[in-house]
Motif scaffolding. Structure first.
Motif, PDB file in Angstrom:
ATOM      1  N   THR A   1       3.813   0.547   5.383  1.00  0.00           N
ATOM      2  CA  THR A   1       5.168   0.099   5.060  1.00  0.00           C
ATOM      3  C   THR A   1       5.304  -1.407   5.275  1.00  0.00           C
ATOM      4  O   THR A   1       5.915  -2.105   4.461  1.00  0.00           O
ATOM      5  CB  THR A   1       6.198   0.840   5.924  1.00  0.00           C
ATOM      6  N   CYS A   2       4.748  -1.919   6.373  1.00  0.00           N
ATOM      7  CA  CYS A   2       4.834  -3.358   6.641  1.00  0.00           C
ATOM      8  C   CYS A   2       4.153  -4.163   5.548  1.00  0.00           C
ATOM      9  O   CYS A   2       4.674  -5.198   5.102  1.00  0.00           O
ATOM     10  CB  CYS A   2       4.200  -3.669   8.001  1.00  0.00           C
ATOM     11  N   SER A   3       2.984  -3.716   5.086  1.00  0.00           N
ATOM     12  CA  SER A   3       2.279  -4.428   4.014  1.00  0.00           C
ATOM     13  C   SER A   3       3.052  -4.356   2.701  1.00  0.00           C
ATOM     14  O   SER A   3       3.124  -5.342   1.954  1.00  0.00           O
ATOM     15  CB  SER A   3       0.875  -3.844   3.822  1.00  0.00           C
ATOM     16  N   LEU A   4       3.636  -3.201   2.401  1.00  0.00           N
ATOM     17  CA  LEU A   4       4.409  -3.061   1.167  1.00  0.00           C
ATOM     18  C   LEU A   4       5.653  -3.942   1.192  1.00  0.00           C
ATOM     19  O   LEU A   4       5.984  -4.598   0.192  1.00  0.00           O
ATOM     20  CB  LEU A   4       4.808  -1.601   0.966  1.00  0.00           C
ATOM     21  N   LEU A   5       6.348  -3.982   2.344  1.00  0.00           N
ATOM     22  CA  LEU A   5       7.550  -4.807   2.441  1.00  0.00           C
ATOM     23  C   LEU A   5       7.226  -6.286   2.303  1.00  0.00           C
ATOM     24  O   LEU A   5       7.966  -7.036   1.660  1.00  0.00           O
ATOM     25  CB  LEU A   5       8.256  -4.539   3.774  1.00  0.00           C
ATOM     26  N   ARG A   6       6.128  -6.701   2.897  1.00  0.00           N
ATOM     27  CA  ARG A   6       5.749  -8.105   2.755  1.00  0.00           C
ATOM     28  C   ARG A   6       5.411  -8.423   1.298  1.00  0.00           C
ATOM     29  O   ARG A   6       5.701  -9.516   0.805  1.00  0.00           O
ATOM     30  CB  ARG A   6       4.565  -8.420   3.660  1.00  0.00           C
ATOM     31  N   ALA A   7       4.794  -7.473   0.584  1.00  0.00           N
ATOM     32  CA  ALA A   7       4.388  -7.719  -0.800  1.00  0.00           C
ATOM     33  C   ALA A   7       5.579  -7.749  -1.758  1.00  0.00           C
ATOM     34  O   ALA A   7       5.621  -8.573  -2.674  1.00  0.00           O
ATOM     35  CB  ALA A   7       3.382  -6.660  -1.251  1.00  0.00           C
ATOM     36  N   VAL A   8       6.566  -6.867  -1.570  1.00  0.00           N
ATOM     37  CA  VAL A   8       7.703  -6.833  -2.500  1.00  0.00           C
ATOM     38  C   VAL A   8       8.721  -7.918  -2.182  1.00  0.00           C
ATOM     39  O   VAL A   8       9.498  -8.319  -3.055  1.00  0.00           O
ATOM     40  CB  VAL A   8       8.397  -5.450  -2.514  1.00  0.00           C
ATOM     41  N   GLY A   9       8.732  -8.381  -0.914  1.00  0.00           N
ATOM     42  CA  GLY A   9       9.664  -9.424  -0.531  1.00  0.00           C
ATOM     43  C   GLY A   9      11.083  -8.899  -0.377  1.00  0.00           C
ATOM     44  O   GLY A   9      11.371  -7.730  -0.666  1.00  0.00           O
ATOM     45  N   PRO A  10      12.009  -9.745   0.046  1.00  0.00           N
ATOM     46  CA  PRO A  10      13.391  -9.302   0.300  1.00  0.00           C
ATOM     47  C   PRO A  10      14.143  -8.922  -0.970  1.00  0.00           C
ATOM     48  O   PRO A  10      15.198  -8.295  -0.900  1.00  0.00           O
ATOM     49  CB  PRO A  10      14.031 -10.517   0.981  1.00  0.00           C
ATOM     50  N   TRP A  11      13.603  -9.263  -2.163  1.00  0.00           N
ATOM     51  CA  TRP A  11      14.282  -8.929  -3.421  1.00  0.00           C
ATOM     52  C   TRP A  11      13.709  -7.664  -4.075  1.00  0.00           C
ATOM     53  O   TRP A  11      14.209  -7.237  -5.088  1.00  0.00           O
ATOM     54  CB  TRP A  11      14.213 -10.114  -4.378  1.00  0.00           C
ATOM     55  N   GLY A  12      12.666  -7.108  -3.475  1.00  0.00           N
ATOM     56  CA  GLY A  12      12.151  -5.843  -3.948  1.00  0.00           C
ATOM     57  C   GLY A  12      12.738  -4.697  -3.159  1.00  0.00           C
ATOM     58  O   GLY A  12      13.708  -4.860  -2.408  1.00  0.00           O
ATOM     59  N   ARG A  13      12.140  -3.506  -3.328  1.00  0.00           N
ATOM     60  CA  ARG A  13      12.602  -2.334  -2.588  1.00  0.00           C
ATOM     61  C   ARG A  13      11.407  -1.468  -2.229  1.00  0.00           C
ATOM     62  O   ARG A  13      10.493  -1.280  -3.041  1.00  0.00           O
ATOM     63  CB  ARG A  13      13.579  -1.498  -3.425  1.00  0.00           C
ATOM     64  N   VAL A  14      11.417  -0.957  -1.010  1.00  0.00           N
ATOM     65  CA  VAL A  14      10.463   0.062  -0.587  1.00  0.00           C
ATOM     66  C   VAL A  14      11.276   1.258  -0.120  1.00  0.00           C
ATOM     67  O   VAL A  14      12.049   1.154   0.840  1.00  0.00           O
ATOM     68  CB  VAL A  14       9.530  -0.432   0.534  1.00  0.00           C
ATOM     69  N   SER A  15      11.127   2.368  -0.825  1.00  0.00           N
ATOM     70  CA  SER A  15      11.825   3.607  -0.475  1.00  0.00           C
ATOM     71  C   SER A  15      10.792   4.566   0.108  1.00  0.00           C
ATOM     72  O   SER A  15       9.907   5.038  -0.610  1.00  0.00           O
ATOM     73  CB  SER A  15      12.486   4.227  -1.711  1.00  0.00           C
ATOM     74  N   SER A  16      10.889   4.822   1.395  1.00  0.00           N
ATOM     75  CA  SER A  16       9.920   5.672   2.088  1.00  0.00           C
ATOM     76  C   SER A  16      10.513   7.058   2.319  1.00  0.00           C
ATOM     77  O   SER A  16      11.694   7.196   2.635  1.00  0.00           O
ATOM     78  CB  SER A  16       9.518   5.048   3.425  1.00  0.00           C
ATOM     79  N   TYR A  17       9.658   8.064   2.169  1.00  0.00           N
ATOM     80  CA  TYR A  17      10.050   9.455   2.407  1.00  0.00           C
ATOM     81  C   TYR A  17       9.121  10.043   3.461  1.00  0.00           C
ATOM     82  O   TYR A  17       7.903   9.897   3.368  1.00  0.00           O
ATOM     83  CB  TYR A  17       9.958  10.282   1.122  1.00  0.00           C
ATOM     84  N   GLU A  18       9.702  10.686   4.453  1.00  0.00           N
ATOM     85  CA  GLU A  18       8.919  11.277   5.537  1.00  0.00           C
ATOM     86  C   GLU A  18       9.536  12.618   5.914  1.00  0.00           C
ATOM     87  O   GLU A  18      10.749  12.719   6.108  1.00  0.00           O
ATOM     88  CB  GLU A  18       8.903  10.343   6.755  1.00  0.00           C
TER      89      GLU A  18
END
Length: 325
Positions: A136-153
C-alpha cells in the motif's frame, strides 16, 4: 505530518511540502520522526524520536535528544561504547521491519508491481488483500496525492495493522487512500467504480477475476501476487479461459547480494530467493478477444489429470484422454 518543520539554511535543502505525501523528510531530524540505527554487526533498530527518551540496546543507551536537530547520516556512540549509524529509514527498509499482521510484500516484488503494472501518478488502483500495508505504501507513493488507492481487506485485525503502518510512514491519513473491510468480489462490483489497475494479493485471486474484469477500464492491468505453483497455474488458466484479457505473463524475481573486497569478489551467502510469483494481463475492450495463440500447448498439458480451467480452442489431441504423452 509534523506541524513544525525545521528551517534549512540553503533553500534547496528545505523540507518537502506536506501535500506531496512522500513519506520523506529533508533537513535536521525532528521529534516525532522515525530513525534507523545500524550497529557494527549490521543489526538495525527503528524507533520514533521523543524528547527526553532513551534508546536501549545490549551496548548501553543513547539519548534521543542527542539525535534530534542533527542532519541524518552520522554516527553516534552509546553509553557503553557501541557505534551506530543514524539515518531516516527508506521505504524499502521500513516495510521489512514494520509490525506485521500478515506477511509483507517484499521490496523486490513491490518494485516489480509498480513497474510492470505501470502504476502512474493520478491512477486509480484497487488492492485486494492489504496485509500489513507494505505494498500500500509503494502504491500510494506511485499514484501521488491526486491518484487513488482503494484497498479491500477481509480481516479487521490485518486492516488495523495496515492503517497504523501507513500512518506511521506518511505521518498521517493519506488523502488518496481508502480501506474497506470486505470481499472485493462483492464490494467492487457494488461500488460501480471504474479503475486503472487491480492488484490481487490473496489466496484465491481467481475468485476476484470477474469483478476485476468488470471494473477495469480497457487497457487496464490486473496483477496477481501468488506464492505457490498451484495458485499460479489456477490463476493463469482462469485468465485464459475468461477471454477478456491478453495472454498472461508470469515470472518471479530473485535477488542475490555480492561480497566485494579487493580481489575477493564472489556471490554473498545471503539471498532473497522465492517470495512469490507475479502475473499480469491487460483488459481487452468490451466484446474483443485476443488472437488465438499459434503455439500449441505441450502434449498432455490439459490431459485427463488436469482439472483446472481450460482455454478455448485447444487442439483435439491435447484433450484426448487416450493420447499418450
Amino acid at each position: 505530518m509534523p506541524d513544525e518543520t525545521p528551517t534549512a539554511s540553503d533553500p534547496h535543502d528545505a523540507d518537502l511540502p506536506a501535500d506531496a505525501w512522500s513519506g520523506v523528510h529533508r533537513g535536521p531530524l525532528r521529534a516525532g520522526e522515525w530513525v534507523r540505527l545500524t550497529d557494527q554487526k549490521g543489526r538495525r533498530h527503528n524507533f520514533e524520536l521523543v524528547p527526553g527518551k532513551r534508546f536501549f540496546s545490549n551496548r548501553g543507551h543513547i539519548e534521543h535528544d542527542e539525535l534530534i536537530g542533527r542532519e541524518e547520516g552520522f554516527t553516534v556512540a552509546s553509553s557503553a561504547g557501541g557505534e551506530y549509524l543514524v539515518f531516516r529509514p527508506l521505504l524499502s527498509e521500513f516495510v521489512v521491519s514494520m509490525p506485521r499482521g500478515a506477511a509483507v510484500v517484499y521490496p523486490k516484488d513491490a518494485a516489480q508491481i509498480v513497474a510492470t503494472a505501470d502504476i502512474f501518478p493520478g491512477a486509480h488502483v484497487v488492492e485486494a488483500g492489504v496485509g500489513s500495508g507494505a505494498l500500500t505504501c509503494s502504491l500510494l507513493r506511485a499514484v501521488g496525492p491526486w491518484g487513488r488507492v482503494s484497498s479491500y481487506e477481509r480481516r479487521e485485525e490485518f486492516a488495523d495493522v495496515a492503517r497504523a503502518n501507513v500512518r506511521q510512514f506518511f505521518g498521517g491519513d493519506h488523502p488518496a487512500w481508502s480501506l474497506t473491510i470486505g470481499d472485493l468480489a462483492e464490494a467492487l462490483p457494488a461500488s460501480g467504480e471504474r479503475v486503472d489497475r487491480i492488484i490481487l494479493d490473496m489466496l484465491a485471486p481467481w475468485d476476484c477475476l470477474e469483478a476485476a474484469a468488470g471494473a477495469l477500464r480497457p487497457g487496464g492491468i490486473v496483477c496477481a501476487y501468488v506464492a505457490t505453483t498451484t495458485q499460479l497455474s489456477r490463476f493463469v488458466e482462469t485468465v485464459r479461459a475468461h477471454g477478456g484479457f491478453t495472454e498472461p505473463a508470469a515470472w518471479e524475481s530473485l535477488v542475490r547480494d555480492w561480497h566485494v573486497e579487493g580481489l575477493a569478489v564472489r556471490p554473498g551467502h545471503k539471498m532473497i530467493g522465492h517470495t512469490a510469483f507475479l502475473v499480469t494481463a491487460r483488459r481487452m475492450a468490451p466484446g474483443a478477444r485476443p488472437p488465438v495463440k499459434k503455439r500449441r500447448p505441450a502434449p498432455g498439458a490439459y490431459g485427463p489429470d488436469y482439472t483446472g480451467p481450460r482455454p478455448a480452442d485447444l487442439p483435439p489431441q491435447v484433450l484426448d484422454q487416450s493420447f499418450d504423452a
